[in-house]
Design an enzyme around this catalytic site. Structure first.
Site, mmCIF file in Angstrom:
data_model
loop_
_atom_site.group_PDB
_atom_site.id
_atom_site.type_symbol
_atom_site.label_atom_id
_atom_site.label_comp_id
_atom_site.label_asym_id
_atom_site.label_seq_id
_atom_site.Cartn_x
_atom_site.Cartn_y
_atom_site.Cartn_z
ATOM 1 C CE LYS A 1 162.067 9.527 -36.417
ATOM 2 N NZ LYS A 1 162.173 9.101 -35.047
ATOM 3 C CE LYS B 1 154.883 8.983 -42.362
ATOM 4 N NZ LYS B 1 155.895 8.527 -41.485
ATOM 5 C CE LYS C 1 154.958 13.922 -38.507
ATOM 6 N NZ LYS C 1 154.833 12.866 -37.522
HETATM 7 P P1 AMP Z 1 158.398 9.452 -34.735
HETATM 8 O O1 AMP Z 1 159.573 10.318 -34.996
HETATM 9 O O2 AMP Z 1 157.365 9.565 -35.809
HETATM 10 O O3 AMP Z 1 158.731 8.047 -34.349
HETATM 11 O O4 AMP Z 1 157.686 10.101 -33.465
HETATM 12 C C1 AMP Z 1 158.085 9.854 -32.161
HETATM 13 C C2 AMP Z 1 157.311 10.741 -31.196
HETATM 14 O O5 AMP Z 1 157.634 12.104 -31.433
HETATM 15 C C3 AMP Z 1 155.777 10.637 -31.317
HETATM 16 O O6 AMP Z 1 155.189 10.754 -30.041
HETATM 17 C C4 AMP Z 1 155.437 11.818 -32.159
HETATM 18 O O7 AMP Z 1 154.125 12.263 -31.935
HETATM 19 C C5 AMP Z 1 156.457 12.842 -31.692
HETATM 20 N N1 AMP Z 1 156.750 13.778 -32.782
HETATM 21 C C6 AMP Z 1 157.343 13.504 -33.956
HETATM 22 N N2 AMP Z 1 157.439 14.614 -34.719
HETATM 23 C C7 AMP Z 1 156.882 15.611 -33.984
HETATM 24 C C8 AMP Z 1 156.672 17.001 -34.202
HETATM 25 N N3 AMP Z 1 157.068 17.584 -35.321
HETATM 26 N N4 AMP Z 1 156.067 17.716 -33.224
HETATM 27 C C9 AMP Z 1 155.677 17.123 -32.069
HETATM 28 N N5 AMP Z 1 155.838 15.828 -31.801
HETATM 29 C C10 AMP Z 1 156.439 15.071 -32.736
#
Ligand code: AMP
Ligand code: TRP
Length: 334
Positions: A203, A111, A200
């Site tokens: 969002k 990042k 990955k």
């Molecule tokens: P975040 O959206 O970064 O707050 O992630 C929230 C949760 O979703 C965390 O446990 C991440 O590891 C999981 N997560 C986010 N993006 C992915 C993805 N592309 N594949 C699998 N898990 C994800």
């Protein structure tokens, strides 16, 4: 006693990666452990972005937790910033962590790439706030996507370090922090972006073609799957040299509950078009009941606020007790 803790940042919408990587496991695990706590981690949401409509997004994420099957009879949900103990423990843990440790964090490296000195101190400190979240509640299990494993490992290291300094073994005093385990769904791991299977699903991506949001309409889902990047030959298999198909099969398997091997067999000799058409319909079918539930829950924001306020109050004694123990061990205050 097994206690789960996990959270998601309210930086925008939730996508299939969040569901398959995190929430799906939460829903399954809440039935298997003694206690589950799920947090909307809004303090993490401001480390890199200035998210618009943050308050509303917090409520949305909470509504998605419930719509996806988090059960208030078994689990508590609350908002990170409503409990001041998180920020306070972060400061204390900062003083037990090193620059070198945080510099090694892959997410920080990714990042901050190309931005050098202009990223926020908060982005650098992000893993310590996450460690505070986990350690405050003596979580034994932390279900996350694979990308967060390194952060949970840091929380483990900090807990061990702190315990070694302050819990004098042999003297009868007990360890202060519980050592948490990351729980990663071996089947799912990392859901990749539809427009770039080497990255990955995320969002905060600039393009909506990157992800399927949990609230995408059937038409949007059909369009996005149809436009998803594919590999060079028309073979529908999950293999290292076929990252795009591996990802789409992973998603298909995640939403349908069927294993990848049987999907490969079913689609042997068929073309990408047929596969994508079925995949889109499978995702639509899977999301429909969750979207309906989300709408119902999100329509009553007062009730949702009450649920989060109650959640915050019900976790307060755990957080306060832990922070008190930590401060006492160090000798802070009088
Ligand atoms: P975040 O959206 O970064 O707050 O992630 C929230 C949760 O979703 C965390 O446990 C991440 O590891 C999981 N997560 C986010 N993006 C992915 C993805 N592309 N594949 C699998 N898990 C994800
Ligand atoms: N950093 C996690 C993510 O981006 C979210 C998070 C914050 C978290 N605190 C946590 C996850 C504590 C598990 C436990 O996905």
């Amino acid at each position: 006693m097994r206690r789960i803790f996990s959270g998601i940042k309210p930086t925008g919408l939730l996508h299939l990666g969040n569901y398959l990587g995190a929430i799906k496991q939460w829903v399954e695990l809440q039935n298997k452990v003694d206690e589950s706590i799920f947090c909307v981690v809004d303090l993490h949401a401001i480390t890199a972005l200035r998210p618009e409509n943050l308050s509303e997004n917090i409520l949305k994420i909470a509504a998605w937790y419930l719509a996806c099957g988090i059960d208030l009879e078994k689990s508590k949900i609350f908002v990170q910033s409503m409990r001041p103990e998180h920020a306070e423990l972060t400061w204390i843990l900062n003083c037990f962590s090193t620059m070198g440790e945080l510099n090694r964090m892959t997410q920080y490296k990714e990042k901050s790439e190309g931005k050098k000195d202009s990223v926020s101190v908060g982005l650098f400190d992000y893993p310590i706030l996450m460690a505070a979240d986990i350690l405050l509640y003596s979580a034994t299990d932390v279900p996350v996507g694979e990308d967060q494993k390194q952060h949970v490992e840091l929380a483990r290291d900090l807990a061990i370090r702190f315990n070694n300094i302050y819990a004098k073994s042999g003297s009868g005093s007990r360890d202060i922090f519980t050592i948490p385990e990351p729980i990663i769904d071996a089947g799912v791991r990392r859901i990749k972006a539809l427009d770039n299977p080497l990255k990955k699903m995320e969002k905060s991506s600039a393009s909506a073609l990157n992800y399927i949001a949990l609230d995408d309409s059937p038409d949007e889902i059909r369009k996005k799957i149809q436009r998803a990047v594919t590999d060079s030959s028309d073979e529908i298999v999950a293999r290292e040299d076929k990252p795009a198909m591996t990802n789409l099969l992973n998603i298909f398997s995640g939403v349908s509950g069927r294993d990848i091997k049987s999907l490969e067999l079913d689609y042997r000799g068929k073309n990408y078009g047929e596969f994508k058409k079925d995949l889109a319909e499978e995702i639509i079918l899977f999301l429909k009941p969750k979207q309906k539930k989300f709408k119902e829950i999100f329509a009553d924001k007062e009730k949702l606020r009450q649920i989060l306020t109650d959640g915050s109050e019900s976790v307060a004694p755990i957080a306060k007790e832990m922070l008190g123990k930590v401060k006492k061990a160090i000798g802070l205050g009088i």
